[in-house]
Write a protein that holds these residues in place. Structure first.
Motif, mmCIF file in Angstrom:
data_model
loop_
_atom_site.group_PDB
_atom_site.id
_atom_site.type_symbol
_atom_site.label_atom_id
_atom_site.label_comp_id
_atom_site.label_asym_id
_atom_site.label_seq_id
_atom_site.Cartn_x
_atom_site.Cartn_y
_atom_site.Cartn_z
ATOM 1 N N THR A 232 0.719 -1.197 -0.010
ATOM 2 C CA THR A 232 -0.020 0.038 0.432
ATOM 3 C C THR A 232 0.929 1.217 -0.354
ATOM 4 O OG1 THR A 232 -0.426 -0.078 2.275
ATOM 5 C CG2 THR A 232 -1.100 -1.229 1.209
ATOM 6 N N GLY A 233 0.215 2.103 -0.700
ATOM 7 C CA GLY A 233 1.518 3.227 -1.146
ATOM 8 C C GLY A 233 2.356 3.915 -2.026
ATOM 9 N N GLY A 234 2.200 2.929 -2.703
ATOM 10 C CA GLY A 234 2.933 3.181 -4.033
ATOM 11 C C GLY A 234 4.744 2.700 -3.559
ATOM 12 N N SER A 235 5.333 2.820 -4.778
ATOM 13 C CA SER A 235 6.479 1.957 -5.189
ATOM 14 C C SER A 235 7.034 3.339 -4.354
ATOM 15 C CB SER A 235 6.850 2.370 -6.233
ATOM 16 O OG SER A 235 6.969 3.785 -7.036
ATOM 17 N N ALA A 236 7.353 4.141 -3.775
ATOM 18 C CA ALA A 236 8.015 4.734 -3.182
ATOM 19 C C ALA A 236 8.333 4.068 -1.927
ATOM 20 C CB ALA A 236 7.783 6.169 -2.612
ATOM 21 N N LYS A 237 7.281 3.924 -1.198
ATOM 22 C CA LYS A 237 7.413 3.077 -0.113
ATOM 23 C C LYS A 237 8.215 2.115 -0.468
ATOM 24 C CE LYS A 237 4.141 2.492 2.732
ATOM 25 N NZ LYS A 237 2.459 2.445 2.925
ATOM 26 N N VAL A 238 8.533 0.851 -0.986
ATOM 27 C CA VAL A 238 9.410 -0.141 -2.248
ATOM 28 C C VAL A 238 10.684 0.610 -1.353
ATOM 29 C CG1 VAL A 238 9.737 -2.001 -2.882
ATOM 30 C CG2 VAL A 238 7.097 -1.201 -3.288
ATOM 31 N N ALA A 239 10.127 1.884 -1.876
ATOM 32 C CA ALA A 239 11.965 2.141 -2.483
ATOM 33 C C ALA A 239 12.736 2.435 -1.303
ATOM 34 C CB ALA A 239 11.919 3.285 -3.381
ATOM 35 N N ARG A 240 11.866 2.635 -0.084
ATOM 36 C CA ARG A 240 12.294 3.839 1.429
ATOM 37 C C ARG A 240 12.698 1.958 2.262
ATOM 38 N NH1 ARG A 240 8.159 6.873 0.845
ATOM 39 N NH2 ARG A 240 6.589 6.097 2.900
ATOM 40 N N ALA A 241 11.974 1.159 1.477
ATOM 41 C CA ALA A 241 12.572 -0.111 3.012
ATOM 42 C C ALA A 241 13.396 -0.726 1.986
ATOM 43 C CB ALA A 241 10.797 -0.849 2.375
ATOM 44 N N VAL A 242 13.798 -1.216 0.957
ATOM 45 C CA VAL A 242 14.907 -0.958 0.609
ATOM 46 C C VAL A 242 16.209 -0.658 1.502
ATOM 47 C CG1 VAL A 242 16.256 -1.577 -1.559
ATOM 48 C CG2 VAL A 242 13.805 -1.541 -1.885
ATOM 49 N N LEU A 243 16.262 0.524 1.037
ATOM 50 C CA LEU A 243 17.323 1.530 1.627
ATOM 51 C C LEU A 243 17.698 1.192 3.363
ATOM 52 C CD1 LEU A 243 17.321 4.409 -0.751
ATOM 53 C CD2 LEU A 243 18.590 2.449 -1.042
ATOM 54 N N PHE A 244 16.594 1.409 3.558
ATOM 55 C CA PHE A 244 16.839 1.097 5.060
ATOM 56 C C PHE A 244 16.482 -0.214 5.500
ATOM 57 C CE2 PHE A 244 13.713 -0.322 8.994
ATOM 58 C CZ PHE A 244 14.683 1.312 9.807
ATOM 59 N N CYS A 245 16.547 -0.992 4.580
ATOM 60 C CA CYS A 245 16.757 -1.977 5.262
ATOM 61 C C CYS A 245 18.480 -3.501 4.859
ATOM 62 C CB CYS A 245 15.707 -3.018 4.626
ATOM 63 S SG CYS A 245 16.029 -5.476 4.535
ATOM 64 N N LEU A 246 18.641 -2.256 4.165
ATOM 65 C CA LEU A 246 20.060 -2.640 3.401
ATOM 66 C C LEU A 246 21.176 -2.126 4.954
ATOM 67 C CD1 LEU A 246 22.466 -3.098 2.305
ATOM 68 C CD2 LEU A 246 22.269 -1.401 1.060
ATOM 69 N N LEU A 247 20.286 -0.487 5.399
ATOM 70 C CA LEU A 247 21.547 -0.133 6.695
ATOM 71 C C LEU A 247 21.008 -0.410 7.710
ATOM 72 C CD1 LEU A 247 22.806 2.654 7.399
ATOM 73 C CD2 LEU A 247 20.771 4.278 7.661
#
Length: 462
Positions: A232-247
């Motif tokens: 939910t909430g669009g692809s921007a949420k996926v992008a943030r999750a990818v970066l946050f998960c790696l960090l």
């Protein structure tokens, strides 16, 4: 609606596939961390310590920075093609349908066999706890349990996964607190800065050599992108999750390797001279520095956590097969979605069968784990390389996103390609040959598909 051939993004087609948008940011991070596993360095600590001359925490700092290029490229392309196929969809958009197929084909080595590696870890750990039951039986049980959860729906699997991830984080926190207490009370077995500078002398060449192994600890964070059509909430949420998960994974890896290196009474040179001790070096340091009780707690956590890392991997593999089948690149039956659960059931079942066969086969061989890992690495790194090329293809060559940013659309992916290519070059000869053979088979399949269609493959996303 059909995906546009120009503009800022390639939209997912309206195919009646039934994938449901039920996942939030937390769910995406859960899937990513489950797949990576918060204590992934446990198994490779000894190898990295020996290779880097004791600078194992620095290795993970550099590896996190290196993998950040790949995470950033994922964040760029998930906005372009917010689809379930992940790198398959991205390469198709940025490089064309043929390259998209090859990217998906190579990623299959990663997505289908990483769960097999995780299941095998789980089976081995459970066998150590209950020796009366063979490891291959535990492996098969882990496959069955997690497959049932995945078939029950992505939301149900995410909830159970969150509970398991919370358990893993709790065990990691216990380790951190116990290690700090021992270090404050008794002091460090090595110099306090040695995990960053080495326990004898510093060698950047040795550190970079170890980084080529350490980046493999991060394989799996990219699975988040596979759920782009279910968030939910669009692809921007996926992008943030990818970066946050790696960090977040990088922080966890650096902290635990820093602490266990300080606890280790075995010098890195000794581990390098006796490679048979490297696999158990983390546990040996915990045993001698803290106590057997924590060794057992970590072992149980790893056994359960590995099975649920495989759950996330199996779910991602199912989405990749589903997306390729929807594009008529694999048998169309794999694009079927169950009405009740909203998951791609045939694709998940095929993924489960492949991982079951591979994991049980490996569990019954002495060299099974090494064979699986070598295959997985090449598939993932090749797919990452094509991902970076896709960013350049979409933004710089085709200029589909407006005026390109030479930093994030050219420099970052080029640096990312340099990292993944370097790791491929450092891989074993066996892994390289397996990758070449799999690539050759994929090219043959692609040519056969084009021959049947009488020209360029259809279904190009831009």
């Amino acid at each position: 609606m059909p995906g546009p051939t120009s503009g800022k993004a390639v939209q997912a087609e309206e195919t009646g596939d039934g994938l449901r948008r039920t996942l939030g940011f937390r769910d995406l991070v859960v899937y990513g961390l489950l797949f990576i596993a918060p204590m992934a360095p446990v198994g490779v600590f000894g190898t990295l310590d020996a290779k880097s001359g004791g600078a194992v925490a620095l290795v993970y700092l550099v590896a996190t920075a290196a993998m950040a290029f790949t995470a950033y490229s994922y964040a760029q392309m998930v906005r372009v093609a917010p689809q379930a196929g992940s790198v398959f969809a991205y390469a198709r958009a940025g490089l064309g349908p043929g390259a998209g197929f090859i990217a998906g084909w190579m990623a299959m080595l990663d997505y289908l066999l990483i769960p097999a590696v995780a299941y095998l870890f789980s089976g081995i750990a459970l066998h150590e706890l209950v020796p009366a039951v063979p490891s291959w039986v535990w492996t098969a049980v882990a496959v069955l349990v997690t497959t049932v959860l995945n078939l029950s729906g992505v939301r149900t699997a995410a909830r159970v996964g969150f509970a398991v991830l919370a358990m893993e984080i709790a065990v990691l926190l216990v380790f951190v607190v116990a290690a700090l207490v021992v270090l404050v009370r008794d002091g460090a077995a090595r110099g306090w800065l040695s995990p960053l500078t080495g326990d004898v002398s510093f060698s950047m060449t040795a550190v970079l050599g170890a980084v080529s192994v350490a980046v493999l600890s991060y394989l799996g964070f990219d699975a988040i992108a596979s759920f782009a059509e279910e968030v939910t909430g669009g692809s921007a949420k996926v992008a943030r999750a990818v970066l946050f998960c790696l960090l977040l994974a990088g922080v966890l890896f650096v902290v635990q390797t820093y602490l266990v290196a300080l606890l280790s009474a075995v010098p890195s040179a000794e581990l390098a001279a006796e490679p048979e001790r490297q696999g158990s070096a983390f546990y040996a340091s915990v045993d001698s520095g803290i106590g057997t009780w924590l060794h057992d707690l970590v072992a149980v956590s790893k056994a359960i956590g590995a099975a649920f890392a495989a759950l996330a991997g199996q779910a991602a593999a199912g989405r990749l097969l589903f997306a390729m089948a929807r594009d008529r690149r694999l048998p169309v039956v794999l694009s079927t979605v169950a009405r009740g659960s909203g998951v791609p059931r045939p694709a998940l079942l095929l993924s489960a069968v492949v991982t079951m066969v591979a994991a049980v086969w490996a569990a019954r061989r002495d060299d099974g784990l090494d064979q699986l890992v070598s295959i997985v690495d090449i598939g993932a790194l090749t797919a990452f390389t094509l991902l970076h090329a896709s960013v350049i293809g979409w933004f710089v060559v085709r200029k589909r996103g407006g005026a390109p940013s030479w930093g994030k659309h050219l420099l970052v992916p080029l640096l990312g390609m340099a990292v993944t290519t370097a790791v491929i070059v450092e891989a074993s000869g066996t892994a390289q040959w397996i990758g070449l053979v799999w690539l050759a088979v994929g090219l043959a399949v692609l040519l056969a598909q084009r021959g049947r269609r009488g020209g360029p493959a259809v279904g190009a996303g831009g």
